[in-house]
Design an enzyme around this catalytic site. Structure first.
Site, mmCIF file in Angstrom:
data_model
loop_
_atom_site.group_PDB
_atom_site.id
_atom_site.type_symbol
_atom_site.label_atom_id
_atom_site.label_comp_id
_atom_site.label_asym_id
_atom_site.label_seq_id
_atom_site.Cartn_x
_atom_site.Cartn_y
_atom_site.Cartn_z
ATOM 1 C CD GLU A 81 4.749 6.740 5.984
ATOM 2 O OE1 GLU A 81 4.065 6.837 4.965
ATOM 3 O OE2 GLU A 81 4.542 5.914 6.892
ATOM 4 C CB CYS A 113 3.975 6.244 0.062
ATOM 5 S SG CYS A 113 4.036 5.028 1.361
ATOM 6 C CG HIS A 235 3.719 3.915 -3.837
ATOM 7 N ND1 HIS A 235 4.955 4.139 -3.274
ATOM 8 C CD2 HIS A 235 2.962 3.341 -2.867
ATOM 9 C CE1 HIS A 235 4.935 3.725 -2.022
ATOM 10 N NE2 HIS A 235 3.738 3.237 -1.750
ATOM 11 C CE LYS A 240 -0.532 -9.179 -4.522
ATOM 12 N NZ LYS A 240 -1.172 -10.131 -3.602
ATOM 13 N NE ARG A 244 -4.687 -6.237 -9.351
ATOM 14 C CZ ARG A 244 -5.444 -6.229 -8.263
ATOM 15 N NH1 ARG A 244 -5.039 -6.855 -7.183
ATOM 16 N NH2 ARG A 244 -6.577 -5.580 -8.243
ATOM 17 C CB SER A 297 -1.912 5.779 2.900
ATOM 18 O OG SER A 297 -1.566 4.544 2.349
#
Lengths: 350, 388
Positions: A81, A113, A235, A240, A244, A297
């Site tokens: 991008e 991404c 990704h 964090k 998760r 995105s």
């Protein structure tokens, strides 16, 4: 015919900056930011580096590790991008640099991404159908974060290249599937210097929904659970989110940590899953199975189920630097130098 | 004046409701309340909707007709009215519904409150909320909600020795209550350290001193008390309703540590009910900031001026305390979708008085109070409830 990865190569700039250094300038608690995002530092491209040079370095490292004649490469796609040119492809420069030109098809991809993994999927189709012998798929970025924006703490640079073929594959790609919707969580319009984003909207309804959907779709197709895989890579816009997701899917640290680069490299956008996958291939052994899910995105996720073959034992990994090696001998920057490197200082007449 | 009862309540979850639109949540809460009241749509005479700023949050005005329409009430041509008084919009909508039934003009009235705050950026949201302050004297000079409440907190600390720890104790208690409420936005307990280590917003207020931005809706169904037993075995009567206003700007107040509007509204509500603060078993007060709850429990009369912080620290406002305050988690932990907040307070009190609050049930709760504030106290609405 088993389509898979014949070779791969990575590249990450050596410069780093810490969240503390960035926070100092913007009056943000950098330490808390670092802890919250699970990012200790992020890579920064030097003034002479851009998506093209990163893609070229990664592609050259990929070619060093195999004996493939570059003229046998029939397709090359660069996902990013941050293509330096709005009009004029990145891919043609990379194709020339690895001596694959002129008898091949080239295009630049953009899907936030996940353009790099979309390139892998395209190459799988071309190789699988017999249209080309080898295809090159690259994900590379020098991603942008507006000064003072939350993104500035994570947006970094790096990339990886994959040679996709059907002979002497070091890892077969057993299956790929995608999950795509129109979800405007993050965007940059033509002519804008920095992307904009929907804050917390980029989390649950965007990243988590798409990654989890693609991951579950893959596990249901392959009739697998987390326990069936040696490694997993997701990704990683920060440390964090992927941690998760991994936990929710039942993966444990030893499966995830080898491909989790965000804590030391940051968010390399299109380079993120390709680099994480490269780091895993740097240490994987024949028989190892890898679960990979990218996210872009806008929004979509590509999932891959990959198995390392016996060919890996004969593969010349040592002929190019591993991600670990690329992630050493670092130089830390202060914010002023970083701002200069990233073109954030606008001089008179610019 | 007729006596008025609540015969049904309903609410959505509060939080980041990305998958639901404004009309979705309005309808969900309304239908839940109507189902709880066991009434049919054609029995509804009127709808009142509390909402602060749909026009700016989602660029939709005319929302009372919208919700009536999408609830299937368009063909019944019911009277649908939107009520706005910033943070007190919900409480004020409840009062309008109460007056309509009490006056004898309407029999069955649905009162809802809804706000969809998270479709805009944080910065935009802050600007929209600041529209409730004085644009010419406060906002234009850069004052925001947290900045003004920070001034109140500083003054309260200076005047009465209220401590930073006592402010934190309000948030800790409300998070503890929120952890027991399945519809709360935050269902996680926190510690003093969580609050005092969170990022600074406006000194001395930190992130965990502030109520969150939320999406959510809540609704109640009202009818004359005389007819309430046709619909429910446990009608909850609205025994007092008080509303008051004050200067719009904080700096025009005689004393920024006292919300005179709260005192006046409470006085009026208590007078109507023939009760005093001593009769209240459970209260939902407007804790948009931790300091706000301390002011509220003083101005409502539960504690002497200056003693709110100490009372909180001593645990007097917990579930087992002298007066159980914000058993739902309050604005802090249940969430604060502005226009819905006043109704969410009423839903909680009804749930408590019905004895259905499960793990957060206050023992023998008989009289409940709601306290809803707009701006920095330019509007206050207080309601009193009793098991009918």
């Amino acid at each position: 015919m088993k389509v898979g990865i014949v070779s791969y190569g990575a590249y990450v700039p050596r410069y780093r900056i810490t969240p503390e250094e960035i926070g100092k300038v913007w009056g943000t608690d950098g330490k808390a930011m670092s802890k919250g995002l699970m990012i200790n530092c992020k890579s920064v491209p030097s003034p002479d580096e851009d998506t093209i040079t990163i893609a070229v370095e990664a592609a050259r490292n990929m070619m060093r590790r195999c004996d493939v004649n570059p003229r046998d490469i029939g397709a090359l796609y660069v996902g990013s991008e941050s293509h330096p040119y709005a009009v004029k492809p990145t891919g043609t420069i990379v194709a020339e640099a690895i001596e694959a030109a002129p008898n091949l098809t080239v295009a630049d991809y953009e899907f936030a991404c996940k353009a790099g993994t979309a390139a892998i999927q395209t190459c799988m189709g071309l190789v699988g159908s017999g249209m080309v012998k080898y295809g090159v798929a690259i994900g590379a970025d020098t991603s942008q974060g507006a000064p003072g924006d939350a993104l500035e703490f994570s947006a970094s640079a790096g990339g990886a290249a994959f040679l996709i073929g059907s002979e002497n594959v070091i890892a077969t790609i057993d299956k790929t599937c995608s999950y795509t919707t129109d979800t405007p969580d993050f965007w940059r319009r033509e002519g804008e210097m920095y992307p904009r984003h929907g804050g917390r909207f980029t989390g649950e309804p965007a990243y988590f929904k798409h990654i989890m959907s693609a991951a579950k779709q893959m596990m249901s197709c392959m009739n697998t659970t987390a326990k069936d895989y040696t490694y997993a890579v997701f990704h990683q816009p920060n440390g964090k989110f992927p941690s998760r997701v991994a936990k929710q899917l039942g993966f444990a640290d030893p499966q995830v940590l080898p491909g989790l680069l965000a804590p030391t490299i940051g968010n390399t956008y299109s380079g993120a899953v390709p680099l994480g996958l490269s780091a895993i291939l740097d240490e994987a052994k024949p028989g190892d199975r890898i679960f990979a899910v990218a996210y872009g995105s806008g929004a979509g996720s590509d999932a891959f189920d990959i198995t390392v073959t016996d060919e890996m034992a004969r593969f010349h990994r040592e002929k190019a630097p591993t991600v670990k090696e690329l992630n050493s001998n670092l130089k830390f920057l202060d914010y002023a130098t970083y701002a200069k490197f990233r073109g954030k200082i606008l001089l008179g007449g610019d | 004046m007729r006596r008025v009862a609540i015969i049904g309540v309903g609410a959505t979850e509060f939080g980041e409701l990305w998958d639901s639109s404004f009309r979705d949540i309005g309808i969900e809460a309304g239908l839940a309340a109507v189902a709880d009241a066991k009434i049919n749509a054609d029995q509804i005479d009127a709808l009142y909707v509390g909402n602060m700023s749909a026009g700016r949050f989602i660029e939709q005005e005319h929302i009372a007709a919208l919700i009536a329409d999408y609830s299937g009430l368009a063909r019944d041509h019911i009277a649908a009215t939107r009520v706005e008084a910033a943070g007190a919009s919900g409480g004020l909508a409840l009062r309008q519904g109460f007056l309509a039934v009490a006056s004898g003009l309407h029999d069955i009235v649905v009162v809802g409150g809804a706000e969809k705050m998270l479709d805009v950026s944080d910065v935009e949201s802050s600007i929209i909320q600041s529209a409730a302050l004085d644009q010419e004297w406060e906002t234009v000079l850069g004052a925001t909600y947290p900045a003004l409440y920070a001034l109140i907190a500083k003054r309260h600390m200076h005047e009465y020795g209220t401590t930073r720890e006592q402010l934190a104790d309000v948030a800790v208690k409300n998070h503890r209550h929120g952890s027991l409420n399945p519809k709360a936005q935050f269902r996680r307990e926190i510690t003093r350290e969580t609050v005092m280590g969170s990022p600074m917003v406006a000194s001395p207020l930190r992130m965990f001193d502030c109520a969150p931005s939320s999406d959510g809706a809540a609704a109640v169904v009202l009818c004359p008390l005389d007819e309430a037993r046709k619909f429910t075995d446990v009608p909850i009567e609205i025994i007092g309703s008080g509303q008051a206003s004050d200067t719009l700007s904080l700096h025009h107040r005689r004393d920024i540590c006292t919300m005179e509007a709260t005192k006046a509204a409470a006085q009026r509500a208590f007078k109507m009910a023939g009760l005093t603060h001593k009769d209240v078993d459970v209260a939902e007060v407007h804790d948009n900031f931790t300091i706000s709850e301390i002011l509220a429990i003083e101005d409502l009369g539960f504690f002497a001026k200056g003693q709110g912080g100490k009372a909180t620290e001593a645990g007097l406002t917990g579930l087992e305390g002298e007066i159980a305050v914000n058993t739902s988690g309050g604005l802090k932990a249940r969430g604060d979708p502005i226009g819905a907040t006043g109704l969410a307070q009423a839903v909680e009190i009804v749930t408590q008085l019905r004895g259905k609050a499960e793990k957060r049930q206050v023992k023998d709760a008989n009289v409940g109070l709601t306290h809803n504030v707009g701006g920095t106290g330019a509007t206050a609405v207080v309601h009193l409830f009793r098991r009918g």
